[in-house]
Design an enzyme around this catalytic site. Structure first.
Site, PDB file in Angstrom:
ATOM      1  N   GLU A   1       0.776  -1.160   0.036  1.00  0.00           N
ATOM      2  CA  GLU A   1      -0.068   0.051  -0.011  1.00  0.00           C
ATOM      3  C   GLU A   1       0.919   1.306  -0.039  1.00  0.00           C
ATOM      4  O   GLU A   1       0.454   2.260  -0.471  1.00  0.00           O
ATOM      5  CB  GLU A   1      -0.911  -0.047   1.038  1.00  0.00           C
ATOM      6  CG  GLU A   1      -1.913  -1.155   0.850  1.00  0.00           C
ATOM      7  CD  GLU A   1      -1.866  -2.385   1.421  1.00  0.00           C
ATOM      8  OE1 GLU A   1      -0.524  -2.504   1.929  1.00  0.00           O
ATOM      9  OE2 GLU A   1      -2.707  -3.086   1.840  1.00  0.00           O
TER      10      GLU A   1
ATOM     11  N   LYS B   1     -17.621  -0.623   5.997  1.00  0.00           N
ATOM     12  CA  LYS B   1     -18.078  -1.638   4.941  1.00  0.00           C
ATOM     13  C   LYS B   1     -19.465  -1.337   4.833  1.00  0.00           C
ATOM     14  O   LYS B   1     -20.180  -1.751   3.591  1.00  0.00           O
ATOM     15  CB  LYS B   1     -17.767  -3.026   5.304  1.00  0.00           C
ATOM     16  CG  LYS B   1     -17.902  -4.092   4.199  1.00  0.00           C
ATOM     17  CD  LYS B   1     -17.093  -5.274   4.468  1.00  0.00           C
ATOM     18  CE  LYS B   1     -17.112  -6.368   3.286  1.00  0.00           C
ATOM     19  NZ  LYS B   1     -16.805  -7.743   3.752  1.00  0.00           N
TER      20      LYS B   1
ATOM     21  N   MET C   1      24.537   8.365   1.634  1.00  0.00           N
ATOM     22  CA  MET C   1      24.605   9.667   2.399  1.00  0.00           C
ATOM     23  C   MET C   1      24.727   9.485   3.995  1.00  0.00           C
ATOM     24  O   MET C   1      25.443  10.255   4.620  1.00  0.00           O
ATOM     25  CB  MET C   1      23.062  10.189   2.338  1.00  0.00           C
ATOM     26  CG  MET C   1      23.160  11.553   2.670  1.00  0.00           C
ATOM     27  SD  MET C   1      24.375  12.831   1.862  1.00  0.00           S
ATOM     28  CE  MET C   1      23.493  13.526   0.537  1.00  0.00           C
TER      29      MET C   1
ATOM     30  N   PHE D   1     -11.352  -7.465  13.552  1.00  0.00           N
ATOM     31  CA  PHE D   1     -10.321  -8.025  12.575  1.00  0.00           C
ATOM     32  C   PHE D   1      -9.984  -6.904  11.666  1.00  0.00           C
ATOM     33  O   PHE D   1     -10.936  -6.278  10.971  1.00  0.00           O
ATOM     34  CB  PHE D   1     -10.654  -9.220  12.132  1.00  0.00           C
ATOM     35  CG  PHE D   1      -9.566  -9.796  10.916  1.00  0.00           C
ATOM     36  CD1 PHE D   1      -8.490 -10.309  11.307  1.00  0.00           C
ATOM     37  CD2 PHE D   1      -9.906  -9.937   9.807  1.00  0.00           C
ATOM     38  CE1 PHE D   1      -7.318 -10.641  10.549  1.00  0.00           C
ATOM     39  CE2 PHE D   1      -8.811 -10.091   8.703  1.00  0.00           C
ATOM     40  CZ  PHE D   1      -7.652 -10.463   9.086  1.00  0.00           C
ATOM     41  N   GLN D   2      -8.756  -6.541  11.534  1.00  0.00           N
ATOM     42  CA  GLN D   2      -8.253  -5.539  10.634  1.00  0.00           C
ATOM     43  C   GLN D   2      -8.596  -4.269  10.903  1.00  0.00           C
ATOM     44  O   GLN D   2      -9.003  -3.399  10.038  1.00  0.00           O
ATOM     45  CB  GLN D   2      -8.382  -5.948   9.131  1.00  0.00           C
ATOM     46  CG  GLN D   2      -7.563  -7.129   8.872  1.00  0.00           C
ATOM     47  CD  GLN D   2      -7.457  -7.316   7.285  1.00  0.00           C
ATOM     48  OE1 GLN D   2      -8.401  -7.023   6.570  1.00  0.00           O
ATOM     49  NE2 GLN D   2      -6.133  -7.680   6.947  1.00  0.00           N
TER      50      GLN D   2
END
Lengths: 170, 588
Positions: B55, B167, B485, B117-118
């Site tokens: 993502e 949802k 760097m 969940f999630q």
């Protein structure tokens, strides 16, 4: 080296959409950028338009105060930001509920002092009072200090609310 | 009350709103909490979905898309880990003022707060890393919220906006409202400045004997017209121009009046002009710490004009003499008009002397680099890439580190929106997914991710996306087997103790490319370099070019942290001043 800038205390009024998370947004701005909050009050002030008014007392250099106002102003749900301290005369009030327990002389004395401060007893038992006091922060501080030797149990304070003097509003 | 409005499911409302907002492509990754939207996506053709592999990459790809087109980038991810993985990208977009709308799935409203969940508190987590965010709990507010999100993302100082979509709201049926009917109650960023302020700016510029224009990413964000106006104004006045990392391309790099990039790795002439100028005109830049160096010694003799669309950028770190709040193109247009109307002209003699001084500084040729026989100098690799890509429509993205600075220094950008780099947040792993988004927007252009071998590993999984969508992105790795760097700072500031900065157990990038189904080329020494670059540019598909460069090369010029613009290190022979390095050690 430049002179250190003086730190000033400012009372800022913010008109915001009363939506979930708005207080977190404002508080998060202060904590995320390292600004102080000395007092914070919030309540809905216009039901029809769902507007809330936040009064925040903060302190910082003039540069920091300007930054605070600019950052508040760019939050999307913020309608208006007014620096009451900078914009002219205004009045500030705070309300406190002060619980004092004691008997005998101490009890009488607490009632006498409450009378002097124009505090009202809003709850009473034979061994306690709850006083309601409204006034400037200094007045509330003074009252609370006097109650300590007389049996102060606990204090609940609203934080400062403020409004500009005169006919015009924002 | 009869409702004549069109009724759709939440998922359909989202897609209709995106379409009406002009979204053509959405970068995303499915999951349980966004299945209704993916189902609706499946049943339409207007919006193309690009399936990423992580993502974070979806957000960077949308950033690349947005920065190279000027449109709002769009992201779709699921709840919980989908949302938390997007956080780095959102923060990156916030820091660089990139307009994005990120849709995140959420557990159904009745489960919010139950540690489902999630589930995660997406609006809570993303509040400080977005310009604004929404949790839509009622399908009746959905269309309006999506339209408002796009408005907020693209107006004023642009930025990322998150819409969290439970949802059950995606399944529920509600009315669709077209964008034209939606306006935010109060959010109306100001774009034009008062003529009196513009007059004062002209008055200040007219006093100048040693002026400079210091331009930033705000010019790019204002639109291509802003760059045209900047060029017009600079030519009109003969004021030297320097640009920040974010502003590269806003003024043609080949122009005589261009001094190069300024700041920590800016050119000698740009930084000395900033230090010595008497009037500074900041256009759409924010006095970032990479630019200013030690604040107490920053441009001590100048009056400063600061044009910015964001009032909170004014006087944040550097106190300015004249703030101008507004959009770059609107204000520049008014400024140029007024300048001509007043017949304004800078004082010719001092300006000529100033240019004489600048030409002296230019002779230091601060970007020169040595050669080391057969060993490829990274600067040379970027130079050759630039030279060999002439004549093509080229877009460059980068990761973060030495290669990023070399790309900024040695690749000349003539036009805006050709340069995508993570400036504010400094996100390693930005370049590859960002290049993906650029290539989606410009399918026929040459898109190169100038990269380091350490950074590229942070989102290397996106090679798979490149292959899936036949995106011919070229990943040009300046491979020095160090986090360059970090190693450079350890060498200059930490006594050469190279703690954990060596890239151990690197993959064979040629084989890695092949494993993904792409092509890989390697240049081991100078004999290979041009051939490898040509082969890379000519190959019609995605390529990883592994350019093995000088391991010990450092990025110069350099203003060590805590030092001033006139305390630059020009090359390895310069040693950092111990006083400024001690102060600088605590800085980053």
């Amino acid at each position: 080296m430049k002179q250190p800038q003086p730190i000033n205390r400012h009372t800022i009024a913010v008109l915001v959409d009363n939506e979930p998370g708005i207080l977190a947004r404002v508080v998060g701005l202060f904590s995320g950028r390292g600004y102080n909050i000395e007092s914070l009050t919030v309540a809905e002030v216009e039901q029809a338009e769902q507007l809330s008014r936040i009064t925040v007392v903060t302190s910082g250099t003039e540069q920091v105060i300007e930054q605070i106002k600019a950052h508040l102003g760019r939050l999307v749900p913020v309608h208006k930001v007014h620096d009451l301290t900078a914009e002219g005369p205004h009045v500030e009030r705070e309300l406190a509920l002060v619980k004092v327990a004691g008997t005998g002389d101490r009890r009488v004395e607490s009632l006498r002092i409450a009378d002097i401060f124009r505090a009202r007893a809003i709850d009473s038992t034979t061994e306690s009072f709850v006083f309601e006091i409204t006034g400037s922060q200094e007045k509330v501080n003074a009252f609370v200090a006097l109650m300590i030797p007389l049996g102060l149990v606990e204090v609940s304070r609203t934080g400062i609310v403020a409004i500009s003097r005169g006919a015009s509003g924002f | 009350m009869s409702d004549t409005r069109e009724m759709l499911t939440g998922a359909e409302i989202v897609l209709r709103a995106l379409k009406d907002q002009g979204v053509e492509v959405i970068f995303g990754y499915p999951g349980g909490a966004v299945l209704p939207i993916y189902d609706a996506l499946f049943q339409q053709n207007a919006i193309r979905h690009i399936l990423v592999r992580h993502e974070q990459a979806a957000v960077h790809a949308a950033e690349g898309y947005a920065r190279s087109t000027g449109k709002v980038g769009c992201v779709l991810v699921t709840s919980g880990p989908g949302a938390t993985n997007a956080v780095t990208g959102l923060t990156d977009a916030l820091m660089d003022s990139i307009p994005l709308v990120c849709l995140t799935g959420q557990v159904p409203t009745h489960l919010i707060g139950n540690d489902a969940f999630q589930e995660c508190d997406t609006t809570g987590i993303t509040r400080p890393c977005t310009k604004h965010n929404y949790l839509v709990k009622d399908v009746n507010n959905l269309a309006r919220t999506v339209h408002e999100a796009f408005y907020v993302a693209r107006t004023g100082r642009p930025g990322p906006v998150v819409i969290d979509l439970p949802k059950d709201v995606q399944f529920a049926t509600g009315p669709y409202i077209p964008p034209a009917t939606v306006a935010h109650k109060t959010y109306r960023p100001r774009t034009d400045a008062d003529m009196s302020v513009i007059d004062r700016a002209i008055d200040m510029l007219l006093t100048a004997e040693r002026p400079v224009i210091y331009g930033g990413g705000g010019i790019i964000n204002s639109g291509d017209e802003a760059s045209v106006l900047l060029t017009e104004f600079a030519r009109l006045t003969n004021i030297p121009v320097t640009l920040t990392l974010m502003g590269l391309g806003a003024y043609p790099a080949s122009d005589r009046q261009f001094l190069g990039m300024l700041g920590m790795h800016g050119t000698y002439e740009a930084n000395l002009v900033m230090h010595g100028c008497d009037v500074m005109f900041n256009i759409g830049a924010r006095f970032d710490d990479r630019v200013t160096g030690r604040l107490s010694a920053f441009s001590p003799t100048s009056k400063k004009i600061h044009l910015d669309i964001d009032p909170s950028s004014i006087n944040k770190t550097v106190m300015v003499d004249l703030p101008v709040i507004g959009d770059v193109k609107t204000v520049l247009k008014a400024l140029i008009g007024r300048w001509k109307e007043r017949g304004a002209q800078l004082k010719a003699e001092p300006l000529k002397a100033w240019w004489g001084q600048i030409e002296e500084w230019r002779k230091r040729d601060s970007l020169r680099y040595g050669s080391n026989g057969l060993i490829i100098k990274p600067q040379h690799a970027v130079r050759r890439l630039w030279e060999l890509s002439q004549g093509r429509e080229t877009f460059i993205t980068t990761e973060v580190g030495q290669h990023q600075m070399w790309a900024a220094q040695y690749f000349g950008f003539e036009k805006p929106r050709r340069w995508m780099t993570s400036g504010g947040l400094g996100t390693m792993g930005y370049g590859l997914p960002s290049a993906m988004g650029v290539q989606i927007a410009h399918p026929d252009a040459l898109v190169v991710d100038i990269s380091g071998e350490a950074s590229v590993m942070m989102n290397i999984q996106e090679m798979s996306t490149l292959v899936q969508y036949r995106l011919p992105v070229k990943v040009f790795i300046l491979n020095n087997q160090y986090m360059g760097m970090v190693r450079q700072w350890q060498e200059l500031l930490h006594g050469g103790r190279y703690s954990e900065s060596y890239s151990e157990s690197l993959p064979d990038f040629v084989k890695l490319a092949e494993a993904f189904g792409a092509r890989g080329f390697r240049a081991l020494d100078m004999n290979d370099l041009d051939d490898v670059i040509r082969a890379t540019l000519d190959h019609p598909g995605p390529v990883i070019a592994d350019i093995c460069v000088d391991q010990k090369e450092n990025c110069f010029p350099m203003i060590p942290s805590g030092a001033a613009h006139n305390e630059m290190l020009l090359g390895p022979e310069d040693k950092a001043d111990p006083v400024s390095t001690e102060e600088g050690m605590v800085l980053v």
